[in-house]
Design a protein around this motif. Structure first.
Motif, mmCIF file in Angstrom:
data_model
loop_
_atom_site.group_PDB
_atom_site.id
_atom_site.type_symbol
_atom_site.label_atom_id
_atom_site.label_comp_id
_atom_site.label_asym_id
_atom_site.label_seq_id
_atom_site.Cartn_x
_atom_site.Cartn_y
_atom_site.Cartn_z
ATOM 1 N N ALA A 164 16.751 -71.215 31.941
ATOM 2 C CA ALA A 164 15.524 -70.799 32.615
ATOM 3 C C ALA A 164 14.693 -72.012 32.996
ATOM 4 O O ALA A 164 14.851 -73.090 32.434
ATOM 5 C CB ALA A 164 14.712 -69.897 31.693
ATOM 6 N N SER A 165 13.814 -71.819 33.962
ATOM 7 C CA SER A 165 12.856 -72.868 34.306
ATOM 8 C C SER A 165 11.693 -72.789 33.317
ATOM 9 O O SER A 165 11.555 -71.819 32.579
ATOM 10 C CB SER A 165 12.320 -72.671 35.720
ATOM 11 N N ARG A 166 10.853 -73.801 33.332
ATOM 12 C CA ARG A 166 9.752 -73.802 32.387
ATOM 13 C C ARG A 166 8.754 -72.678 32.659
ATOM 14 O O ARG A 166 8.214 -72.082 31.734
ATOM 15 C CB ARG A 166 9.003 -75.138 32.418
ATOM 16 N N ASP A 167 8.544 -72.396 33.949
ATOM 17 C CA ASP A 167 7.561 -71.367 34.274
ATOM 18 C C ASP A 167 7.975 -70.013 33.698
ATOM 19 O O ASP A 167 7.136 -69.211 33.315
ATOM 20 C CB ASP A 167 7.362 -71.282 35.794
ATOM 21 N N ILE A 173 20.662 -70.068 44.574
ATOM 22 C CA ILE A 173 20.326 -68.874 45.343
ATOM 23 C C ILE A 173 18.809 -68.805 45.411
ATOM 24 O O ILE A 173 18.133 -68.769 44.377
ATOM 25 C CB ILE A 173 20.883 -67.587 44.675
ATOM 26 N N ASN A 174 18.282 -68.858 46.629
ATOM 27 C CA ASN A 174 16.825 -68.868 46.791
ATOM 28 C C ASN A 174 16.482 -68.289 48.153
ATOM 29 O O ASN A 174 17.201 -68.492 49.122
ATOM 30 C CB ASN A 174 16.300 -70.303 46.675
ATOM 31 N N LYS A 175 15.368 -67.599 48.173
ATOM 32 C CA LYS A 175 14.928 -66.911 49.377
ATOM 33 C C LYS A 175 14.383 -67.895 50.413
ATOM 34 O O LYS A 175 14.417 -67.643 51.610
ATOM 35 C CB LYS A 175 13.871 -65.943 48.826
ATOM 36 N N GLY A 196 14.629 -68.402 37.603
ATOM 37 C CA GLY A 196 13.279 -68.944 37.706
ATOM 38 C C GLY A 196 12.256 -67.871 37.987
ATOM 39 O O GLY A 196 12.550 -66.672 37.945
ATOM 40 N N LYS A 197 11.069 -68.348 38.301
ATOM 41 C CA LYS A 197 9.918 -67.487 38.550
ATOM 42 C C LYS A 197 10.188 -66.491 39.675
ATOM 43 O O LYS A 197 9.567 -65.442 39.752
ATOM 44 C CB LYS A 197 8.729 -68.395 38.884
ATOM 45 N N GLY A 198 11.157 -66.850 40.554
ATOM 46 C CA GLY A 198 11.502 -65.979 41.677
ATOM 47 C C GLY A 198 12.033 -64.614 41.264
ATOM 48 O O GLY A 198 12.092 -63.692 42.077
ATOM 49 N N ILE A 208 11.329 -81.446 40.288
ATOM 50 C CA ILE A 208 12.029 -82.621 39.772
ATOM 51 C C ILE A 208 12.265 -82.527 38.263
ATOM 52 O O ILE A 208 13.311 -82.906 37.754
ATOM 53 C CB ILE A 208 11.258 -83.905 40.153
ATOM 54 N N GLN A 209 11.292 -81.935 37.558
ATOM 55 C CA GLN A 209 11.452 -81.834 36.103
ATOM 56 C C GLN A 209 12.580 -80.879 35.718
ATOM 57 O O GLN A 209 13.122 -80.960 34.638
ATOM 58 C CB GLN A 209 10.158 -81.344 35.434
ATOM 59 N N HIS A 210 12.880 -79.971 36.609
ATOM 60 C CA HIS A 210 14.010 -79.075 36.354
ATOM 61 C C HIS A 210 15.315 -79.795 36.703
ATOM 62 O O HIS A 210 16.274 -79.778 35.935
ATOM 63 C CB HIS A 210 13.873 -77.780 37.160
ATOM 64 N N ILE A 211 15.313 -80.452 37.860
ATOM 65 C CA ILE A 211 16.510 -81.137 38.344
ATOM 66 C C ILE A 211 17.057 -82.141 37.323
ATOM 67 O O ILE A 211 18.260 -82.199 37.087
ATOM 68 C CB ILE A 211 16.226 -81.884 39.684
ATOM 69 N N HIS A 261 16.036 -71.914 25.793
ATOM 70 C CA HIS A 261 16.776 -71.678 27.034
ATOM 71 C C HIS A 261 16.265 -72.542 28.186
ATOM 72 O O HIS A 261 16.842 -72.531 29.271
ATOM 73 C CB HIS A 261 16.657 -70.202 27.435
ATOM 74 N N GLN A 262 15.171 -73.252 27.962
ATOM 75 C CA GLN A 262 14.582 -74.010 29.068
ATOM 76 C C GLN A 262 15.397 -75.252 29.421
ATOM 77 O O GLN A 262 15.712 -76.074 28.577
ATOM 78 C CB GLN A 262 13.158 -74.430 28.730
ATOM 79 N N VAL A 263 15.702 -75.359 30.698
ATOM 80 C CA VAL A 263 16.457 -76.501 31.193
ATOM 81 C C VAL A 263 15.484 -77.471 31.836
ATOM 82 O O VAL A 263 14.628 -77.046 32.617
ATOM 83 C CB VAL A 263 17.487 -76.034 32.242
ATOM 84 N N GLY A 264 15.612 -78.742 31.529
ATOM 85 C CA GLY A 264 14.788 -79.714 32.219
ATOM 86 C C GLY A 264 14.220 -80.755 31.305
ATOM 87 O O GLY A 264 14.569 -80.848 30.133
ATOM 88 N N GLN A 265 13.322 -81.498 31.888
ATOM 89 C CA GLN A 265 12.768 -82.644 31.196
ATOM 90 C C GLN A 265 12.164 -82.318 29.841
ATOM 91 O O GLN A 265 12.355 -83.057 28.884
ATOM 92 C CB GLN A 265 11.693 -83.242 32.071
ATOM 93 N N THR A 266 11.415 -81.249 29.767
ATOM 94 C CA THR A 266 10.829 -80.891 28.476
ATOM 95 C C THR A 266 11.620 -79.773 27.811
ATOM 96 O O THR A 266 11.166 -79.153 26.864
ATOM 97 C CB THR A 266 9.348 -80.478 28.626
ATOM 98 N N GLY A 267 12.812 -79.509 28.344
ATOM 99 C CA GLY A 267 13.709 -78.541 27.745
ATOM 100 C C GLY A 267 15.011 -79.230 27.399
ATOM 101 O O GLY A 267 15.009 -80.356 26.900
ATOM 102 N N ILE A 293 14.896 -70.416 41.469
ATOM 103 C CA ILE A 293 14.288 -71.637 40.909
ATOM 104 C C ILE A 293 14.003 -72.572 42.077
ATOM 105 O O ILE A 293 14.895 -72.826 42.888
ATOM 106 C CB ILE A 293 15.262 -72.318 39.918
ATOM 107 N N SER A 294 12.762 -73.072 42.154
ATOM 108 C CA SER A 294 12.403 -73.880 43.327
ATOM 109 C C SER A 294 13.092 -75.250 43.313
ATOM 110 O O SER A 294 13.370 -75.815 44.361
ATOM 111 C CB SER A 294 10.891 -74.046 43.405
ATOM 112 N N GLY A 295 13.329 -75.798 42.122
ATOM 113 C CA GLY A 295 13.986 -77.104 42.065
ATOM 114 C C GLY A 295 13.007 -78.246 41.905
ATOM 115 O O GLY A 295 13.166 -79.309 42.502
#
Ligand SMILES: Cc1cc2nc3c(=O)[nH]c(=O)nc-3n(C[C@H](O)[C@H](O)[C@H](O)COP(=O)(O)OP(=O)(O)OC[C@H]3O[C@@H](n4cnc5c(N)ncnc54)[C@H](O)[C@@H]3O)c2cc1C
Ligand SMILES: Cc1cc2nc3c(=O)[nH]c(=O)nc-3n(C[C@H](O)[C@H](O)[C@H](O)COP(=O)(O)OP(=O)(O)OC[C@H]3O[C@@H](n4cnc5c(N)ncnc54)[C@H](O)[C@@H]3O)c2cc1C
Lengths: 340, 275
Positions: free
Chosen positions: A246-249, A298-300, A221-223, A283-286, A260-266, A279-281
């Motif tokens: 990948a996330s949409r961002d 894995i997230n900070k 993700g964007k991270g 809802i559209q990704h989840i 490669h985008q995972v999620g509602q519009t992927g 990846i923050s998580g």
């Protein structure tokens, strides 16, 4: 409208290049369950040119009957021609339920058919059930960008129709040699009367990314901070033999392409292992990955919503954790081989 | 003269939407209403076609009175006229009833100026069914062309359009007679910042506002909740997973645990053994 006239569950069989679309096989599995619960037939409706041979597959995946429209007119998908076949067939045999894959073709066709019938059409369904007694289809779907789930009913019209997302239902294992009844139909339409023409089909030569078929998906993700940072995801994916998600961002930032985008519009993915890194998580990704077998985040940020939607979480900096993981994993695999 | 009608919708911004966890309803106060992002691309494409071939762009929407601001946004993008159909009798419409009402509005617009082309967004970001566009096309009995991501040519003399329709693995080039309806992908264009004169025009612009009674030959039974075969029977928050187990310790220790977890699924990595 006499509901008793309407019987049976149908699946629109999408086909291309001599193959049945995977989503149609999944829907035959879903349709089989609904049909068994209602004690009725499951039928496929197959439209195209030179498609008769595909009936074999449709039976193996669970259909009792296949209605086939095999005419040059149907060489390419066109709303006008396919719609005509479906409307005539539905009028003649009166199914209680018709399911379509929520692909661009399935959605296009279903929306047109629903308007002409007319009947209700539930979009992008992710869960299906039927009331045994009444035959009422319970079709549930995400809406408001995945923020809510809703169950949609169509109480007063028949057939009941839904488009269903790929990969949310498992296809039944094919029963080799299973056969059924082929019903051949034709429509009387003249090419001159059709208002659209497919002039050309252009296949994009880019390598097909099928993250929806991978056993392991490593998504970033964007991270990861930048295009360069995102390469870490490629390295881990390579090491594990997985596909990159990948996330949409990230896609919008141009670090990787949309397939490669995972999620509602992927893409909806169902790998055995899913990594969500930086990846923050949202809802559209989840909604695109929650059915993975094992989700590792894995997230900070300890408070990131992804940790509510994973099996194992590591709070930490991806740039510290992932390189160590790559190293250790390589070692573990090679020592493992030595032992054999 | 070339007349394009773009269909638009005002939607809550689902990115900032907050759900009330008790009632599972959307807290509309926290969700600002915006022009459906896909529709901005639809209007932009209409405006570009107008620049290419001359003509007029009208936008039409069914919605509550505040939807006027979504119309103004379209004027900023470069549309010429805006029509809002608003009436309590439209409320609760599903896609079948929505396409019926919008079609009635388009038929009325077409009485003063015949329509050559209708453009919709691929989908809305709230209902996101993508069903309204094809519905309108069927009701007007014109060809629907969905997933359009490039307009190659509009030929007003010979009355046809050529477009690219996006496919899962490429695209197809399709020709259709005019009038027809496109629903467009986001990739069809970029929506630039609006020029200042358009913004000034938009600020002063007053759209045409119609109620059910202003439309013609309307069958009230096909409108709103009454005309909607689908009903939303139950709404709930999407199920979350149980919540993860945090791996503890310093990075090395965490990686060690993760490795154990991964190696339990060793069969998945077998194909990698040759390396
Ligand atoms: C209609 C609609 C459809 C959408 N469809 C999709 C979709 O299909 N797919 C999708 O993904 N999104 C989709 N979105 C967008 C979604 O809402 C989020 O904006 C997006 O998923 C956020 O991406 P992200 O998690 O990469 O970025 P962010 O939300 O910015 O998260 C970055 C994360 O990285 C962490 N981080 C930062 N640095 C590090 C580091 N060094 N190491 C580890 N972690 C770090 C941060 O703590 C943060 O949690 C959609 C939105 C809308 C409105
Ligand atoms: C939780 C929930 C679930 C729903 N599920 C379904 C369902 O499964 N099936 C169903 O039939 N209805 C459903 N609806 C109703 C549906 O959202 C509404 O009918 C809505 O008015 C239009 O559908 P849409 O938002 O999906 O638009 P889409 O069809 O996604 O929009 C496509 C395009 O059509 C045009 N358009 C859409 N709405 C308007 C408008 N009001 N005025 C002018 N142009 C417009 C725009 O160009 C837009 O880009 C649901 C509603 C809710 C609240």
């Amino acid at each position: 409208m006499d509901f008793n006239e309407y019987k049976g569950v149908w699946v629109f069989i999408e086909q291309k290049d001599g193959e049945v679309a995977p989503v149609s096989l999944e829907l035959l599995g879903a349709g089989r369950k609904l049909a068994d619960k209602r004690g009725v037939e499951l039928a496929g409706i197959l439209i195209g040119e030179h498609v008769k041979s595909l009936t074999k597959t449709v039976f193996e995946y669970g259909a009792d009957t296949v209605y086939v429209y095999d005419q040059p007119l149907f060489k390419h998908y066109r709303t006008e021609t396919y719609m005509k076949a479906l409307l005539e067939c539905s009028d003649k045999y009166k199914p209680e339920i018709i399911l379509y894959g929520a692909t661009s073709t399935g959605k296009d066709l279903a929306s047109a058919v629903a308007t002409d019938l007319p009947t209700g059409l539930t979009a992008d369904t992710t869960e299906l059930d039927v009331e045994e007694e009444t035959g009422l289809l319970l079709a549930s779907r995400p809406a408001f960008g995945g923020n809510i789930m809703a169950t949609i009913l169509c109480k007063k019209y028949r057939p009941q129709m839904a488009t269903v997302r790929a990969k949310v239902i498992k296809a039944l294992p094919p029963e080799v040699g299973r056969i059924g009844k082929v019903v051949e139909e034709t429509v009387s339409l003249k090419e001159e009367d059709i208002r659209t023409k497919v002039l050309e089909i252009v296949k994009e030569t880019v390598k097909k990314v099928r993250i929806d078929e991978a056993d392991i998906v490593v998504a970033g993700g964007k991270g990861l901070g930048s295009y360069e940072g995102f390469q870490l995801i490629h390295h881990l994916a390579e090491t594990l033999g997985g596909a990159v998600g990948a996330s949409r961002d990230v896609v919008e930032a141009g670090w990787i392409d949309h397939p490669h985008q995972v999620g509602q519009t992927g893409v909806t993915v169902t790998p055995k292992i899913y990594f969500a890194i930086g990846i923050s998580g949202a809802i559209q990704h989840i909604v695109g990955m929650k059915n993975a077998g094992l989700i590792i985040a894995i997230n900070k940020d300890k408070e990131a919503p992804i940790f509510q939607n994973c099996h194992y979480g590591i709070v930490g900096d991806a740039f510290e954790i992932v390189p160590v993981l790559i190293e250790q994993f390589k070692q573990a695999l090679s020592s493992d081989k030595v032992m054999k | 003269m070339f007349h394009i009608v773009a269909c638009i919708k005002q939607v809550p911004d689902t990115k900032i939407i907050k759900m009330n966890p008790k009632t599972n309803t959307m807290d509309r106060r926290t969700a600002p209403a915006i022009l459906n992002p896909y529709d901005a691309h639809a209007v932009e494409e209409a405006v570009r076609l107008k620049q290419r071939y001359g003509g007029t762009v009208s936008v039409v929407t069914m919605g509550p009175p505040p939807a006027v601001s979504a119309i103004k946004k379209c004027i900023e993008i470069g549309a010429d006229e805006g029509y809002l159909i608003t009436d309590r009798r439209f409320a609760g419409a599903d896609t079948l009833a929505t396409s019926y009402a919008v079609t009635k509005a388009i038929e009325k617009i077409a009485k003063t100026r015949p329509v050559d082309l209708i453009i919709c967004g691929k989908m809305s970001i709230d209902g996101d069914t993508g069903q309204v566009g094809p519905g309108i096309a069927r009701r007007l009995d014109i060809p629907p062309l969905t997933s359009v991501n490039k307009v190659v040519e509009i030929n007003l003399e010979e009355r046809y359009a050529v477009v690219h329709r996006k496919l899962e693995d490429g695209y197809e080039v399709v020709q259709s007679t005019l009038p027809c309806l496109f629903s467009v992908e986001k990739t069809i264009n970029d929506v630039p910042y609006s020029p200042m004169p358009n913004m000034l025009k938009a600020a002063r612009y007053k759209p045409h506002i119609w109620s059910v009674d202003d439309l013609e030959d309307v069958d009230i039974k096909q409108l709103g909740l009454k005309g909607s075969p689908t009903i939303v029977s139950k709404v709930w928050a999407p199920q979350k997973l149980a919540g993860g187990t945090f791996l503890e310790g310093n990075p090395a220790a965490q990686v060690e645990q993760l490795l154990q977890i991964l190696l339990e699924k060793k069969e998945l990595f077998e194909s990698k053994e040759g390396m």
